[in-house]
Design an enzyme around this catalytic site. Sequence first.
Site, mmCIF file in Angstrom:
data_model
loop_
_atom_site.group_PDB
_atom_site.id
_atom_site.type_symbol
_atom_site.label_atom_id
_atom_site.label_comp_id
_atom_site.label_asym_id
_atom_site.label_seq_id
_atom_site.Cartn_x
_atom_site.Cartn_y
_atom_site.Cartn_z
ATOM 1 N N ARG A 265 0.489 -1.421 -0.367
ATOM 2 C CA ARG A 265 -0.069 -0.340 -0.293
ATOM 3 C C ARG A 265 0.631 1.601 -0.146
ATOM 4 N NH1 ARG A 265 -5.901 -0.143 0.775
ATOM 5 N NH2 ARG A 265 -6.480 -2.125 0.741
ATOM 6 N N ARG B 139 -2.624 7.174 0.119
ATOM 7 C CA ARG B 139 -3.137 8.089 1.265
ATOM 8 C C ARG B 139 -2.186 8.386 2.099
ATOM 9 N NH1 ARG B 139 -8.328 5.431 3.123
ATOM 10 N NH2 ARG B 139 -7.170 3.562 3.134
ATOM 11 N N ARG C 27 -5.031 12.119 -6.405
ATOM 12 C CA ARG C 27 -7.252 11.877 -6.133
ATOM 13 C C ARG C 27 -7.329 12.687 -6.509
ATOM 14 N NH1 ARG C 27 -9.339 8.712 -1.415
ATOM 15 N NH2 ARG C 27 -9.612 11.050 -0.767
HETATM 16 O O1 CP3 Z 1 0.208 -1.362 -2.314
HETATM 17 C C1 CP3 Z 1 -0.263 -0.029 -3.551
HETATM 18 O O2 CP3 Z 1 -0.208 0.788 -2.971
HETATM 19 C C2 CP3 Z 1 -1.149 -0.122 -4.597
HETATM 20 C C3 CP3 Z 1 -2.127 -0.391 -5.070
HETATM 21 C C4 CP3 Z 1 -3.347 -1.003 -3.940
HETATM 22 C C5 CP3 Z 1 -4.364 -0.749 -3.888
HETATM 23 N N1 CP3 Z 1 -5.830 -1.474 -3.114
HETATM 24 C C6 CP3 Z 1 -4.787 1.209 -3.438
HETATM 25 C C7 CP3 Z 1 -6.102 1.315 -2.615
HETATM 26 C C8 CP3 Z 1 -2.993 -2.651 -3.416
HETATM 27 C C9 CP3 Z 1 -2.169 -3.230 -4.033
HETATM 28 C C10 CP3 Z 1 -4.217 -2.695 -3.054
HETATM 29 C C11 CP3 Z 1 -4.661 -4.130 -2.724
HETATM 30 C C12 CP3 Z 1 -6.378 -3.773 -2.185
HETATM 31 N N2 CP3 Z 1 -6.862 -3.715 -2.612
HETATM 32 C C13 CP3 Z 1 -6.294 -5.114 -0.904
HETATM 33 C C14 CP3 Z 1 -5.047 -6.518 -0.614
HETATM 34 C C15 CP3 Z 1 -3.721 -5.864 -0.044
HETATM 35 C C16 CP3 Z 1 -4.514 -5.536 1.170
HETATM 36 O O3 CP3 Z 1 -4.329 -3.935 1.993
HETATM 37 O O4 CP3 Z 1 -4.666 -6.786 2.332
HETATM 38 C C17 CP3 Z 1 -7.875 -5.441 -0.358
HETATM 39 C C18 CP3 Z 1 -8.542 -6.185 0.043
HETATM 40 C C19 CP3 Z 1 -8.530 -4.122 -1.538
HETATM 41 C C20 CP3 Z 1 -9.965 -3.534 -1.144
HETATM 42 C C21 CP3 Z 1 -9.532 -2.955 -0.872
HETATM 43 N N3 CP3 Z 1 -9.582 -1.044 -2.050
HETATM 44 C C22 CP3 Z 1 -10.741 -2.448 0.362
HETATM 45 C C23 CP3 Z 1 -10.956 -2.465 1.902
HETATM 46 C C24 CP3 Z 1 -10.260 -0.132 0.261
HETATM 47 C C25 CP3 Z 1 -10.720 0.465 1.308
HETATM 48 C C26 CP3 Z 1 -10.393 0.465 2.551
HETATM 49 C C27 CP3 Z 1 -9.263 2.021 2.672
HETATM 50 O O5 CP3 Z 1 -8.513 1.226 2.816
HETATM 51 O O6 CP3 Z 1 -10.559 2.937 2.744
HETATM 52 C C28 CP3 Z 1 -9.689 -0.511 -1.201
HETATM 53 C C29 CP3 Z 1 -9.489 1.195 -1.529
HETATM 54 C C30 CP3 Z 1 -7.916 1.436 -1.640
HETATM 55 N N4 CP3 Z 1 -7.560 0.500 -2.458
HETATM 56 C C31 CP3 Z 1 -7.301 2.723 -1.132
HETATM 57 C C32 CP3 Z 1 -6.135 2.259 -2.103
HETATM 58 C C33 CP3 Z 1 -4.988 3.717 -2.223
HETATM 59 C C34 CP3 Z 1 -8.049 3.754 -0.694
HETATM 60 C C35 CP3 Z 1 -8.722 4.235 -1.487
HETATM 61 C C36 CP3 Z 1 -8.592 5.851 -1.847
HETATM 62 O O7 CP3 Z 1 -7.897 6.968 -2.644
HETATM 63 O O8 CP3 Z 1 -9.644 6.583 -0.540
#
Ligand code: CP3
Length: 349
Positions: free
Chosen positions: A23, A27, A36
């Site tokens: 990640r 943010r 974003r």
């Molecule tokens: O790792 C990275 O920097 C690459 C980008 C990446 C994102 N999501 C961007 C993202 C990766 C590899 C993921 C994978 C992901 N997404 C997973 C598996 C990885 C982990 O952390 O276990 C999962 C379970 C998701 C599903 C997901 N996407 C959720 C539950 C959420 C919302 C929760 C939260 O943190 O707000 C997202 C959104 C998301 N994916 C964001 C980002 C940067 C936040 C969105 C925003 O900018 O508001």
Amino acid sequence: MSKIFVDACLGKETSYTPVWMMRQAGRYLPEYMAVRKEAGNFLNLCHDSKKAAEVTIQPLDIVGVDAAILFSDILVIPDEMGMDLSFVKGEGPKFSDPIASQEDLERLIGGEEAADKLTYVYDTIRLLREQLDARGDEKALIGFTGAPWTLATYMIEGQGTKTYNVCKKMMYANPELLHNILAKVTEVVKYYMLKQIEAGVDAVQIFDSWAAAIEPSKYDEFSWKYMVQIADFLKERYPEIPIIMFPKGVASFIERGLVYGNFDVFGVDWGTPMALAKEKLGDRYVLQGNMEPCRLYSKEATTACVEAIQDVMGGKRHIFNLGHGILPDVPVENAKHFVYECQRVSGKK
Ligand code: CP3
């Protein structure tokens, strides 16, 4: 050109231990928030290849990691299979029509046809490939997917869950339907990963973020074996591309010697002692990890953990990372400190 991250994944000796953070494009970076904002929302950002490439590269320059991870999300897969994904502010991802029956599953697009719809992801990778090659700094690009089980939890529950009661009810009361869902997602993911590789990623990671929701005696049946099928499919075609498996929260599966499969790197989560992972898996797999991400709130706690991990791994068959994703309120300078410390203890600085 040989990249230190790829060499480390393949178990070759490297001049220091490479580091990246799950990640890392997100943010906690004001620069990410600015892009974003321009994109309007998170999904628009995933669909806009130019902007997605820009935020993928940001952590390379800002925190100094050795590899970039493609900016996208695991949930674009079910979205393109025909489920309607949205991100509700403050609540996270939502699918309006979760899968409850075989008929629901059959309505979804499967296999290569679904993978072909993720064109914006491949476009982002092609752009990144050009941009990274032009820099000439040997930073690697990691592609990724969610594991079939982790994707299925969202597809069945319709959103994130604390109890997993809907998908676990299916696991015990209608396992055949759950297996049909997992098998269909596995087919899409195989082609999705293949196409990410063909577009230019240097390695791929499979995130099984919700592995710990499955009781240990059922983990292989409902998750791991599908991840291994994906790895086998890719290794048959691109044996030189490293595969990283990251099942989060499976210490007992590791401890009991149940990990198997044709892949290169095992991502160790923060709840599993690195010494245990090394003892059980270190001969067969390169290990990635595993600092508890909340240590990033303290520079002292970060340094102590990086040194402890280095003491266990000794700079061999290891990639530094967190044991799960970085949280949005971590100060950027602390993330930089983590990267600096990993490179310092392993001899880069
Ligand atoms: O790792 C990275 O920097 C690459 C980008 C990446 C994102 N999501 C961007 C993202 C990766 C590899 C993921 C994978 C992901 N997404 C997973 C598996 C990885 C982990 O952390 O276990 C999962 C379970 C998701 C599903 C997901 N996407 C959720 C539950 C959420 C919302 C929760 C939260 O943190 O707000 C997202 C959104 C998301 N994916 C964001 C980002 C940067 C936040 C969105 C925003 O900018 O508001």
